[in-house]
Motif scaffolding. Structure first.
Motif, PDB file in Angstrom:
ATOM      1  N   LEU A  49       0.820  -1.208   0.000  1.00 17.05           N
ATOM      2  CA  LEU A  49       0.000   0.000   0.000  1.00 17.05           C
ATOM      3  C   LEU A  49       0.856   1.262   0.000  1.00 17.05           C
ATOM      4  N   THR A  50       2.029   1.187   0.623  1.00 13.94           N
ATOM      5  CA  THR A  50       2.921   2.343   0.654  1.00 13.94           C
ATOM      6  C   THR A  50       3.358   2.735  -0.759  1.00 13.94           C
ATOM      7  N   GLY A  51       3.339   1.773  -1.665  1.00 12.10           N
ATOM      8  CA  GLY A  51       3.688   2.072  -3.054  1.00 12.10           C
ATOM      9  C   GLY A  51       2.492   2.163  -3.966  1.00 12.10           C
ATOM     10  N   ALA A  52       1.279   2.181  -3.389  1.00 15.07           N
ATOM     11  CA  ALA A  52       0.084   2.226  -4.228  1.00 15.07           C
ATOM     12  C   ALA A  52      -0.858   3.358  -3.854  1.00 15.07           C
ATOM     13  N   ALA A  53      -0.919   3.709  -2.577  1.00 20.29           N
ATOM     14  CA  ALA A  53      -1.852   4.747  -2.125  1.00 20.29           C
ATOM     15  C   ALA A  53      -1.372   6.131  -2.530  1.00 20.29           C
ATOM     16  N   GLU A  54      -2.263   6.929  -3.100  1.00 17.90           N
ATOM     17  CA  GLU A  54      -1.899   8.276  -3.531  1.00 17.90           C
ATOM     18  C   GLU A  54      -2.214   9.320  -2.471  1.00 17.90           C
ATOM     19  N   GLN A  55      -2.952   8.949  -1.430  1.00 16.27           N
ATOM     20  CA  GLN A  55      -3.311   9.886  -0.382  1.00 16.27           C
ATOM     21  C   GLN A  55      -2.461   9.635   0.861  1.00 16.27           C
ATOM     22  N   ALA A  56      -2.002  10.717   1.494  1.00 20.54           N
ATOM     23  CA  ALA A  56      -1.127  10.591   2.660  1.00 20.54           C
ATOM     24  C   ALA A  56      -1.818   9.866   3.803  1.00 20.54           C
ATOM     25  N   HIS A  57      -3.113  10.132   3.995  1.00 20.21           N
ATOM     26  CA  HIS A  57      -3.800   9.542   5.144  1.00 20.21           C
ATOM     27  C   HIS A  57      -3.883   8.015   5.035  1.00 20.21           C
ATOM     28  N   GLU A  58      -3.931   7.473   3.801  1.00 22.15           N
ATOM     29  CA  GLU A  58      -3.965   6.018   3.647  1.00 22.15           C
ATOM     30  C   GLU A  58      -2.671   5.387   4.135  1.00 22.15           C
ATOM     31  N   ILE A  59      -1.554   6.030   3.781  1.00 20.15           N
ATOM     32  CA  ILE A  59      -0.256   5.506   4.202  1.00 20.15           C
ATOM     33  C   ILE A  59      -0.080   5.665   5.709  1.00 20.15           C
ATOM     34  N   PHE A  60      -0.524   6.795   6.247  1.00 15.57           N
ATOM     35  CA  PHE A  60      -0.409   7.012   7.686  1.00 15.57           C
ATOM     36  C   PHE A  60      -1.242   5.998   8.467  1.00 15.57           C
ATOM     37  N   ASP A  61      -2.419   5.680   7.968  1.00 20.01           N
ATOM     38  CA  ASP A  61      -3.268   4.689   8.651  1.00 20.01           C
ATOM     39  C   ASP A  61      -2.601   3.315   8.668  1.00 20.01           C
ATOM     40  N   THR A  62      -2.032   2.936   7.516  1.00 21.77           N
ATOM     41  CA  THR A  62      -1.323   1.652   7.441  1.00 21.77           C
ATOM     42  C   THR A  62      -0.093   1.652   8.339  1.00 21.77           C
ATOM     43  N   ALA A  63       0.626   2.775   8.343  1.00 21.29           N
ATOM     44  CA  ALA A  63       1.830   2.882   9.174  1.00 21.29           C
ATOM     45  C   ALA A  63       1.487   2.754  10.654  1.00 21.29           C
ATOM     46  N   GLU A  64       0.388   3.387  11.063  1.00 20.27           N
ATOM     47  CA  GLU A  64      -0.010   3.299  12.475  1.00 20.27           C
ATOM     48  C   GLU A  64      -0.379   1.861  12.857  1.00 20.27           C
TER      49      GLU A  64
END
Length: 378
Positions: A49-64
Motif C-alpha cells: 500500500l505504501t507504493g500504491a496509495a496516492e493519499q497521505a492519510h492512507e499511508i499514515f493509517d497503514t503505518a499506524e
C-alpha cells in the motif's frame, strides 16, 4: 539506557533497495545526530500500500497499524509515488508528531545519486519526530540549511498550514513549483528503472541488428548517407526512436487511461514519466547499435570502394563512416520497432507507474483475502 525502535515501511523495488543499503548506517547516525542517550533499533517492512496509495492519510493509517503490530516507537515510510499539496506543490515529506510517523516521497529527490540524500533526509525527519516529543513546543527543530543542501537548485519550505489533511502536522515542500515538478518527473523516471528495458530488448536487438547489418552492405545506403544532410539524418533518427516508443506503448498497453478514481494531473504525470523512461531506454539501445555498426563498417567497408561507389569528393574520413552507421542504425531501429511487441511484457509494463500500482493493489487484495480466511478458520 532507553531503547527505541524505528520501523521503516518501504514500497517495493527502489525504496526497498535503498532501505536495505542504508539500514545499518542509519542506526549509527541516529545515535550521532538524534540522541546518543538512546539505544536505537531499526526494523523494516515492505508494504504494497505504501507504493500504491496516492493519499497521505492512507499511508499514515497503514503505518499506524504496523507500528502497533510490531511494537515500534517511530515509523518512517518511503514511497516511490509522487505527492502533491492541494496547491499542486511537490511534497517531500509529511510528519505526524502525535503518532510519531513520517513519510518521505522519493520522486521529489530527482535523479541519482539518491541514496545519500535519502539517508540524510530520514535522519532529519527522525530528528523532527523525536524532538517534537521530547522538547518544548516552542523549540525550533528544523535545520533548514541542512536539508536544503540535499536539493541543489531548489529550496525546501516547511509549513504547518495543512487544512485538508488533519493527520499531517508538518510538511516539507520543494519550491519553486517548476523545480519541484521537474524533480518529480526525473525521480519517477529513475524509479521506473529504464535500464531494465535493455534486458527485454533481446528479441528487438536480434531483429534490429540483423536488419541493420543486412542494409549496410547495400551500396544504395552508402550513397544515401553521403547525400543526406545532417538535419535529415537527425530527423530520421528522431522518427525511428519515436516510432519504437509509440509501438511499445501501444503493443504493451502502457498508456494510463482516464478513470473515475484517477486524477487527470496524476495520469498526465504517469504517462510523461513512461515516455521519458522509454526514451532513455531507446536512446541507449540506439547508441549501442550505433557503436556496433560503426565498428563493423570501419572493419568491413574498404575506403576506396566506398569512395568509388558514392563518388565522394575528397578522402573518406571517419565522419563518412559515422554517417553511414548513423543511417544504418536508424533503419535498424525502425525495423526493431516492429519487433518491440515481442519484448518481455512483464518487464516493459513494470516501468509504468499505473501498472505497478495496479499490481500492488492486486497483491494487497490477495493478502487481505488470505488473512480474512485464516481468521475465519480460527
Amino acid at each position: 539506557m532507553e531503547k527505541l525502535t524505528v520501523g521503516i515501511i518501504c514500497a517495493p523495488e527502489l525504496p526497498t533497495k535503498i532501505t536495505k543499503e542504508i539500514l545499518e548506517e542509519l542506526k549509527k547516525r541516529f545515535a550521532q545526530s538524534v540522541s546518543n542517550q538512546i539505544e536505537w533499533e531499526l526494523d523494516y517492512k515492505v508494504d504494497q500500500l505504501t507504493g500504491a496509495a496516492e493519499q497521505a492519510h492512507e499511508i499514515f493509517d497503514t503505518a499506524e497499524k504496523l507500528k502497533r503490530q510490531n511494537n515500534w516507537n517511530y515509523v518512517i515510510c518511503l514511497t516511490d509515488l509522487p505527492k502533491h499539496s492541494v496547491k499542486h506543490e511537490t511534497v517531500l515529506a509529511d510528519l505526524d508528531f502525535d503518532k510519531r510517523i513520517g513519510q518521505i516521497s522519493l520522486p521529489a529527490f530527482g535523479f541519482p545519486p539518491m541514496k545519500n540524500r535519502v539517508k540524510k533526509s530520514i535522519i532529519q525527519v527522525m530528528q523532527e519526530l523525536y524532538q517534537a516529543n521530547t522538547l518544548p513546543p516552542t523549540t525550533s527543530n528544523f535545520n533548514e540549511n541542512k536539508i536544503k543542501r540535499q536539493f541543489p537548485f531548489s529550496s525546501i519550505k516547511k509549513t504547518h498550514d495543512i487544512e485538508t489533511e488533519s493527520n499531517v502536522d508538518a510538511r516539507y515542500l520543494v519550491i519553486p513549483a517548476i523545480n519541484g515538478k521537474l524533480r518529480v518527473l526525473a525521480g519517477m523516471t529513475f524509479a521506473n528503472r529504464p535500464w531494465l528495458l535493455l534486458t527485454s530488448f533481446k528479441p528487438i536487438i536480434a531483429v534490429a541488428f540483423g536488419t541493420g547489418a543486412y542494409s549496410i552492405i547495400f551500396t544504395t545506403l552508402w550513397q544515401l548517407s553521403v547525400n543526406y544532410s545532417i538535419f535529415r539524418l537527425a530527423a530520421l533518427m528522431l522518427v525511428s526512436c519515436i516510432s519504437m516508443i509509440i509501438w511499445m506503448i501501444i503493443s504493451h498497453d502502457l498508456w494510463e487511461k482516464p478513470t473515475k478514481k484517477g486524477k487527470k494531473r496524476i495520469r498526465i504525470l504517469y504517462n510523461t514519466a513512461t515516455i521519458f523512461t522509454l526514451l532513455i531506454g531507446v536512446l541507449v539501445f540506439y547508441l549501442i547499435l550505433l557503436v556496433f555498426f560503426s565498428i563493423a563498417i570501419m572493419v568491413f567497408v574498404p575506403p576506396e570502394m566506398f569512395k568509388s561507389v558514392t563518388e565522394l569528393e575528397g578522402n573518406v574520413t571517419l565522419f563518412s563512416f559515422l554517417r553511414l552507421s548513423w543511417l544504418g542504425t536508424s533503419v535498424a531501429i525502425l525495423a526493431g520497432a516492429i519487433g518491440a511487441g515481442s519484448a518481455n511484457p512483464e518487464i516493459v509494463r513494470n516501468i509504468a507507474y499505473g501498472y505497478r500500482q495496479y499490481q500492488r493493489y492486486k497483491e494487497l487484495q490477495v493478502e487481505n483475502e488470505k488473512n480474512t480466511k485464516e481468521k475465519t478458520a480460527e
